[in-house]
Design an enzyme around this catalytic site. Structure first.
Site, PDB file in Angstrom:
ATOM      1  N   LEU A 150       0.865  -1.178   0.000  1.00 32.04           N
ATOM      2  CA  LEU A 150       0.000   0.000   0.000  1.00 32.04           C
ATOM      3  C   LEU A 150       0.903   1.230   0.000  1.00 32.04           C
ATOM      4  CD1 LEU A 150      -2.778  -0.754   2.655  1.00 32.04           C
ATOM      5  CD2 LEU A 150      -3.036  -0.656   0.187  1.00 32.04           C
ATOM      6  N   ASP A 151       0.575   2.205  -0.809  1.00 31.62           N
ATOM      7  CA  ASP A 151       1.315   3.461  -0.871  1.00 31.62           C
ATOM      8  C   ASP A 151       1.391   4.082   0.528  1.00 31.62           C
ATOM      9  OD1 ASP A 151       1.150   6.617  -1.284  1.00 31.62           O
ATOM     10  OD2 ASP A 151       2.141   5.709  -3.027  1.00 31.62           O
ATOM     11  N   PRO A 152       2.520   4.702   0.876  1.00 36.68           N
ATOM     12  CA  PRO A 152       2.625   5.315   2.203  1.00 36.68           C
ATOM     13  C   PRO A 152       1.532   6.352   2.489  1.00 36.68           C
ATOM     14  CG  PRO A 152       4.778   5.213   1.183  1.00 36.68           C
ATOM     15  CD  PRO A 152       3.788   4.775   0.143  1.00 36.68           C
TER      16      PRO A 152
END
Length: 82
Positions: A48-50
């Site tokens: 998951l993207d930060p």
């Protein structure tokens, strides 16, 4: 969800759904859980993207074999535009 390893230590097998807040990477979540649970056999099912928030399935012990399988499933993302 636990089993006793031949070393006599408890080994956790299963999947934990972790709510990942923004600012943390998927690796950060796994690293934190690795320290809390004192286990090396742990992995996530997809990055998951930060900046993203959401559920990150984390596999433990024998369930790590499922990481690639679950990671290949279709995912749905929802966004709110302000």
């Amino acid at each position: 969800m636990t089993a006793v390893h031949e070393t006599g230590k408890f080994m956790i097998n299963g999947i934990i759904n972790v709510y990942k807040e923004n600012g943390y990477t998927s690796f950060d979540v796994v690293a934190k859980l690795r320290g809390i649970l004192k286990t090396k056999k742990i992995g996530h099912t997809g990055t998951l993207d930060p900046d993203a928030t959401g559920v990150l399935p984390v596999c433990l012990g024998k369930a790590t074999k499922l990481c690639d399988i679950i990671g290949d499933w279709d995912k749905t993302y929802e966004a709110v535009l302000l």
